[in-house]
Motif scaffolding. Structure first.
Motif, PDB file in Angstrom:
ATOM      1  N   SER A   6      15.780  51.158 -61.642  1.00 24.12           N
ATOM      2  CA  SER A   6      14.807  51.957 -60.914  1.00 24.12           C
ATOM      3  C   SER A   6      13.507  52.091 -61.694  1.00 24.12           C
ATOM      4  N   LEU A   7      13.493  51.653 -62.947  1.00 23.87           N
ATOM      5  CA  LEU A   7      12.285  51.706 -63.767  1.00 23.87           C
ATOM      6  C   LEU A   7      12.000  50.326 -64.347  1.00 23.87           C
ATOM      7  N   PRO A   8      10.730  49.991 -64.523  1.00 20.71           N
ATOM      8  CA  PRO A   8      10.400  48.681 -65.096  1.00 20.71           C
ATOM      9  C   PRO A   8      10.456  48.665 -66.629  1.00 20.71           C
ATOM     10  N   PHE A   9      11.021  49.716 -67.229  1.00 23.46           N
ATOM     11  CA  PHE A   9      11.114  49.807 -68.690  1.00 23.46           C
ATOM     12  C   PHE A   9      12.342  50.629 -69.049  1.00 23.46           C
ATOM     13  N   ASP A  10      12.733  50.588 -70.310  1.00 22.93           N
ATOM     14  CA  ASP A  10      13.865  51.377 -70.791  1.00 22.93           C
ATOM     15  C   ASP A  10      13.374  52.794 -71.089  1.00 22.93           C
ATOM     16  N   PRO A  11      13.810  53.783 -70.318  1.00 22.25           N
ATOM     17  CA  PRO A  11      13.311  55.148 -70.526  1.00 22.25           C
ATOM     18  C   PRO A  11      13.730  55.754 -71.871  1.00 22.25           C
ATOM     19  N   VAL A  12      14.858  55.335 -72.417  1.00 28.03           N
ATOM     20  CA  VAL A  12      15.290  55.856 -73.722  1.00 28.03           C
ATOM     21  C   VAL A  12      14.358  55.326 -74.811  1.00 28.03           C
ATOM     22  N   GLU A  13      14.019  54.044 -74.740  1.00 22.29           N
ATOM     23  CA  GLU A  13      13.085  53.486 -75.722  1.00 22.29           C
ATOM     24  C   GLU A  13      11.712  54.133 -75.611  1.00 22.29           C
ATOM     25  N   ARG A  17       9.822  56.251 -78.508  1.00 20.36           N
ATOM     26  CA  ARG A  17       8.465  55.923 -78.967  1.00 20.36           C
ATOM     27  C   ARG A  17       7.595  57.172 -78.981  1.00 20.36           C
ATOM     28  N   LYS A  18       7.631  57.939 -77.900  1.00 23.26           N
ATOM     29  CA  LYS A  18       6.817  59.155 -77.813  1.00 23.26           C
ATOM     30  C   LYS A  18       7.325  60.222 -78.798  1.00 23.26           C
ATOM     31  N   TRP A  19       8.630  60.330 -78.926  1.00 22.02           N
ATOM     32  CA  TRP A  19       9.237  61.297 -79.839  1.00 22.02           C
ATOM     33  C   TRP A  19       8.762  61.043 -81.273  1.00 22.02           C
ATOM     34  N   SER A  20       8.789  59.772 -81.662  1.00 28.03           N
ATOM     35  CA  SER A  20       8.465  59.414 -83.051  1.00 28.03           C
ATOM     36  C   SER A  20       7.037  59.783 -83.431  1.00 28.03           C
ATOM     37  N   THR A  26      14.093  60.299 -84.946  1.00 27.98           N
ATOM     38  CA  THR A  26      13.955  59.491 -83.732  1.00 27.98           C
ATOM     39  C   THR A  26      15.227  58.714 -83.445  1.00 27.98           C
ATOM     40  N   ASP A  27      15.854  58.146 -84.494  1.00 28.43           N
ATOM     41  CA  ASP A  27      17.071  57.364 -84.282  1.00 28.43           C
ATOM     42  C   ASP A  27      18.169  58.226 -83.665  1.00 28.43           C
ATOM     43  N   ALA A  28      18.365  59.429 -84.212  1.00 30.89           N
ATOM     44  CA  ALA A  28      19.405  60.312 -83.699  1.00 30.89           C
ATOM     45  C   ALA A  28      19.106  60.716 -82.258  1.00 30.89           C
ATOM     46  N   MET A  29      17.833  61.030 -81.960  1.00 28.98           N
ATOM     47  CA  MET A  29      17.469  61.398 -80.596  1.00 28.98           C
ATOM     48  C   MET A  29      17.733  60.229 -79.646  1.00 28.98           C
ATOM     49  N   ALA A  30      17.348  59.029 -80.047  1.00 24.85           N
ATOM     50  CA  ALA A  30      17.528  57.870 -79.176  1.00 24.85           C
ATOM     51  C   ALA A  30      19.013  57.583 -78.928  1.00 24.85           C
TER      52      ALA A  30
END
Length: 181
Positions: A6-13, A17-20, A26-30
Motif C-alpha cells: 500500500s506504500l511505495p516505500f518501507d515505512p519502518v525504514e 531515518r527520521k528517528w535517527s 535507531t536500531d532498537a526502534m527499527a
C-alpha cells in the motif's frame, strides 16, 4: 504469497531515518517497530485462514489449550493465565466459543467457586480443521526457510527470556532441542 504494497516505500525504514535525526537507539526502534508490524501481518493472514471456520486466533488458541489438557478441560482462571490474557478477555473468548457450541461450562467437582471450560466434540473437530488451515499457510511464515525460522525463534526466545516470560533458570534450548521432549 506477497500482498500488494500500500506504500511505495518501507515505512519502518522511513521511520528509522527520521528517528535517527532526533534520537538515539535507531536500531532498537527499527527492530521493535518491525516486529510489531510483522505481528500485524501474521495475525491478519492467520485470521483470514480461520475466518471460514468462524474463529479468531484468540479462540483458536483457547481451543488448542483445551485439546492439550489431560481431561479436555481447564478452569477459566488457568486458561487466562496460560493464554496470558485479562480475565475479561477469557470470559469473552469462552462466551463466544460456548455460543458456537465448541465448549461448555461446568461446575468444578470439588471447588464451587471454580468454573471448568470443557471442549466439546464439535470443538475438537473445528480445532483439527483450523489447525490444518494454519498448517497450509505455514502460520503465515511461508517466506522463511527452516534455517531462518530456527534463527528467528532463537532470537525471539532470547528477548522473551530477558523480559521474564519464563524462568531464567530454564536451561537455554535452541530450536531442535526445544521440540524434542
Amino acid at each position: 504469497m506477497a500482498a500488494p504494497s500500500s506504500l511505495p516505500f518501507d515505512p519502518v525504514e522511513e521511520a528509522a531515518r527520521k528517528w535517527s535525526a532526533r534520537w538515539d537507539e535507531t536500531d532498537a526502534m527499527a527492530v521493535a517497530t518491525s516486529i510489531m508490524r510483522v505481528q500485524q501481518l501474521l495475525l491478519g493472514r492467520i485470521e483470514a485462514a480461520l475466518r471460514p471456520l468462524q474463529l479468531t486466533f484468540a479462540r483458536y488458541e483457547a481451543l488448542v489449550l483445551l485439546c492439550f489438557s489431560r481431561q479436555g478441560s481447564l478452569p477459566m482462571s488457568k486458561m487466562g493465565q496460560r493464554l496470558m490474557v485479562h480475565p475479561t478477555s477469557i470470559t469473552n473468548i469462552v462466551d463466544r466459543l460456548q455460543a458456537q457450541e465448541f465448549i461448555r461450562r461446568e461446575p468444578h467437582p470439588t471447588d464451587r467457586r471454580t468454573t471448568l471450560v470443557v471442549i466439546t466434540d464439535a470443538g475438537r473437530e473445528v480445532t483439527e480443521r483450523a489447525t490444518q488451515a494454519l498448517v497450509e499457510v505455514r502460520f503465515a511464515l511461508d517466506s522463511l526457510d527452516p534455517e531462518k525460522m530456527r534463527d528467528l525463534y532463537d532470537l525471539l526466545r532470547e528477548v522473551r527470556l530477558h523480559a521474564g516470560d519464563f524462568p531464567a533458570d530454564d536451561p537455554r534450548r535452541s530450536w531442535p532441542d526445544a521440540f524434542s521432549d
